[in-house]
Design an enzyme around this catalytic site. Structure first.
Site, PDB file in Angstrom:
ATOM      1  CG  ASP A 314      -2.287   0.611   0.888  1.00 34.50           C
ATOM      2  OD1 ASP A 314      -2.282   1.790   0.512  1.00 34.50           O
ATOM      3  OD2 ASP A 314      -3.326  -0.060   0.994  1.00 34.50           O
ATOM      4  CG  HIS A 384      -3.928   2.380  -2.293  1.00 31.79           C
ATOM      5  ND1 HIS A 384      -4.108   2.853  -1.002  1.00 31.79           N
ATOM      6  CD2 HIS A 384      -5.146   2.405  -2.872  1.00 31.79           C
ATOM      7  CE1 HIS A 384      -5.393   3.138  -0.815  1.00 31.79           C
ATOM      8  NE2 HIS A 384      -6.052   2.884  -1.935  1.00 31.79           N
ATOM      9  CD  GLU A 449      -9.644   4.056  -1.207  1.00 32.79           C
ATOM     10  OE1 GLU A 449     -10.555   4.459  -0.470  1.00 32.79           O
ATOM     11  OE2 GLU A 449      -8.547   3.663  -0.786  1.00 32.79           O
TER      12      GLU A 449
END
Ligand code: ACM
Length: 639
Positions: A314, A384, A449
């Site tokens: 991440d 990420h 995201e």
């Protein structure tokens, strides 16, 4: 002398007309010397927006959850005195005591970093209540310890508790090994408990006969109780589930013989409701040592969960050793004041790291495999990816303006660039090593995201859009994902990802599995588009969410409040039309670790909700019973 001589108190104050409210910080100098010319850094999920309004402090810097301030010039913090300052301009209000500073440290004029203790966020200007009990007093209609509850139970309780269950003579070696394996699992989970099985006959024990039955599904089993126990199973997984049920029955009796009984007669016929019964663990935000990962896998086995989704990368860190790129687990893993990445989410003055060597991974995959748990590895791309880009800055478009976009977590320019050919070379080498380590047919590539304006300031990305006729960020993302899908296929693997993989045109849904996390409706939409779906909606299955609205209850709250009763009752398949139900492969709990600063937080947030998801994954809807669950859940081992 105190271990740590500085303490930062923090509180949050609502303000009319500014829903973000205000933080009030008080730094107390418990040392015997004055402090001057210093900076204070803290990390918090309740970030400041661009230009916060500070009283009695100067805002210096923010990077994702890292914040840094200094006192007004010339300020001296005398021994025994405090420095109070306020910060307004927060991107959202604090709602729980874990929404404040998670760590802090000082940087002195000579560059030295000094530890500061910080703890719960206090609430000002409103009443700060404690949460009510999250599980009611349980109630058992039948006195048996079985969690998840089987599909079909028709048992009569006996008076005696067998000392142990032992295989009849002539039991096949594979069955003996499985029984031995269950004893080992039990011992790892319960250091003090009495082992359920003995490989040699035991006085006052009960004989167990094992038989495979090809007519049963490989994960199905049946138990018939009487003068001996007959366990029939479809395959090795079904055998393990049957043995686990027996171990649970005995464990209940030995934990509380008043409440739990061992069956004297009757039968259990059992098979899982869903083929996919997952538990995800984010080891990027907080590193989990190998021993903890193994124990979580053991707990999963006890709950008959069968997919361990390992979130290995991440923004905050890349945790998987890749021999072709050793810098991933040096530069891409260390966070600290003077490290390649800044402290985040609970990191203070001391650097933190942690990664899994390929030998660690092999051990964990073998451990899970022996318990019939598949390990689904995830590297989260193209978003990420701060840790990757820190380790491999050559993957950045040098012409792209810094801070040209921010992820929802506040990381600037954090996505791999689809227009840089080296991105694919890099990922190809990573996949080459991953497929050697992970037998899973699916590889999870994240896909979540990516911020809406990502790459729009990258000349290389713009040129690719023009050349390929791609539409904006998500056109680029889809182009990227299609190439990744092809690279996986070349290595004999299929793609799993989060629901946003479908954006901008998505990928070929054939053989692709997506996880619906943003909300339940997304799962149905994905199934309509032809994707296989696993339901992991944050509103029910994100185990980092708070369990009660009370301020004093810890956890995140962006997906709402998720009490155990909701995780238990939520019916993921509920909204799927009949024609799409087959696309729903199952359900999964997700353990995101931003708030998991220690083992007790982990246990508080994960249990009993992990058990609730396990029962939702296994037990037919009509057999679910909340009060029975409440009686049984406290017997489930914790980390
Ligand atoms: C996610 O929670 N971003 C998958």
């Amino acid at each position: 002398m105190l271990d740590v001589e500085f303490r930062l108190e923090n509180s949050w104050h609502p303000i009319e007309g500014d829903q973000g409210g205000r933080f009030v910080f008080t730094l107390v100098n418990l040392s015997d010397r004055p402090l001057q010319d210093f900076k204070l850094a803290y990390t918090t999920l309740t970030r400041v927006k661009q230009d916060p309004l500070c009283e009695n402090a100067v805002f210096l810097k923010r990077n994702a959850n890292f914040h840094q301030f200094s006192p007004p010039s010339g300020f001296v913090l005398q021994s025994g005195q405090s420095w109070r300052f306020t910060v307004q301009g927060l991107w959202r209000p604090a709602r729980h005591r874990t929404d404040g500073a998670k760590s802090a440290y000082l940087t002195l004029a000579d560059g030295q970093h000094v530890a500061v203790v910080v703890d719960d966020l206090m609430l000002e200007g409103r009443v700060s209540t404690a949460a009510p009990p999250l599980l009611p007093e349980g109630e058992l209609a039948e006195p048996f310890c079985l969690l998840p509850w089987p599909a079909d139970v028709a048992l009569q309780a006996g008076k005696d508790i067998p000392v142990a269950l032992y295989p009849v003579s002539g039991t096949q070696p594979d069955d003996l090994k499985a029984i031995h394996g269950l004893n080992l699992l039990y011992r790892r989970l319960f250091n003090v408990g009495h082992v359920p099985f003995s490989l040699a006959p035991v006085q006052q024990g009960l004989a167990l006969r094992c038989a495979s039955e090809p007519m049963l599904a490989s994960d199905a089993y049946e138990l018939v109780f009487g003068d001996e126990i007959l366990l029939t199973y479809g395959g090795a997984a079904g055998r393990q589930y049957g043995l686990t049920a027996l171990a649970q029955l005995l464990h209940g009796c030995r934990t509380d013989a008043e409440v739990f009984h061992f069956p004297a007669s009757g039968q259990i016929k059992d098979a899982p409701r869903y083929a996919w019964r997952g538990c995800h663990l984010d080891v990027s935000r907080q590193f989990s040592p190998v021993a903890d990962v193994r124990r979580l896998i053991d707990i999963m086995a006890w709950l008959r969960l069968n997919v361990f989704h390992w979130h290995l990368s991440d923004d905050e860190a890349w945790r998987l050793e890749i021999k072709a790129y050793p810098q991933l687990t040096t530069l891409g893993v260390l966070r600290g004041p003077d490290e390649p990445m800044l402290p985040q989410l609970g990191n203070g003055a001391a650097p933190v790291g942690g990664f899994y060597s390929q030998d660690d991974v092999k051990t964990i995959v073998a451990h899970a495999g022996a318990l019939h748990i598949d390990v689904l590895p995830e590297i989260d791309i193209p978003g990420h990816s701060t840790a990757i880009l820190t380790a491999l800055p050559e993957l950045v478009d040098g012409q792209e303006a810094p801070e040209s976009y921010h992820s929802v977590q506040g990381f600037p320019n954090n996505a791999l660039n689809p227009a840089i050919e080296q991105t694919y070379t890099f990922l190809g080498r990573v996949f080459d090593e991953m497929v050697q380590l992970f037998p899973s047919k699916l590889i999870h590539i994240g896909g979540d995201e990516v911020a809406a304006n990502t790459w729009m300031a990258s000349p290389l990305a713009k040129a690719l859009m023009e050349k390929e006729g791609l539409d904006g960020t998500f056109g680029l993302q889809s182009y990227f994902m299609k190439r990744i899908q092809k690279m996986l296929a070349e290595r004999g693997r299929q793609m799993a990802g989060w629901d946003e993989v479908s954006h901008g045109g998505g990928v070929d849904p054939n053989g692709t599995l997506l996880m619906a996390w943003q909300k339940p409706e997304v799962g149905v939409a994905l199934a309509e588009q032809g994707y296989d779906v696993v339901m992991t909606p944050g509103q029910a299955y994100y185990l980092d969410m708070v369990q009660d609205d009370a301020w004093q209850e810890p956890g995140a709250s962006w997906a709402g409040t998720v009490p155990p009763i909701h995780s238990y009752h939520y019916e993921a398949v509920g909204d799927f039309p009949e024609t799409l139900k087959a696309r729903m492969r199952g359900v999964q709990a997700c353990i995101w670790t931003e708030n998991f600063l220690n083992r007790d937080y982990f246990n508080h947030l994960v249990f009993p909700r992990l058990s609730a998801v396990a029962e939702a994954a296994w037990t037919p809807k009509d057999n679910k019973n909340w009060l029975r669950f409440a009686a049984l859940a406290p017997l489930v081992p914790q980390l």
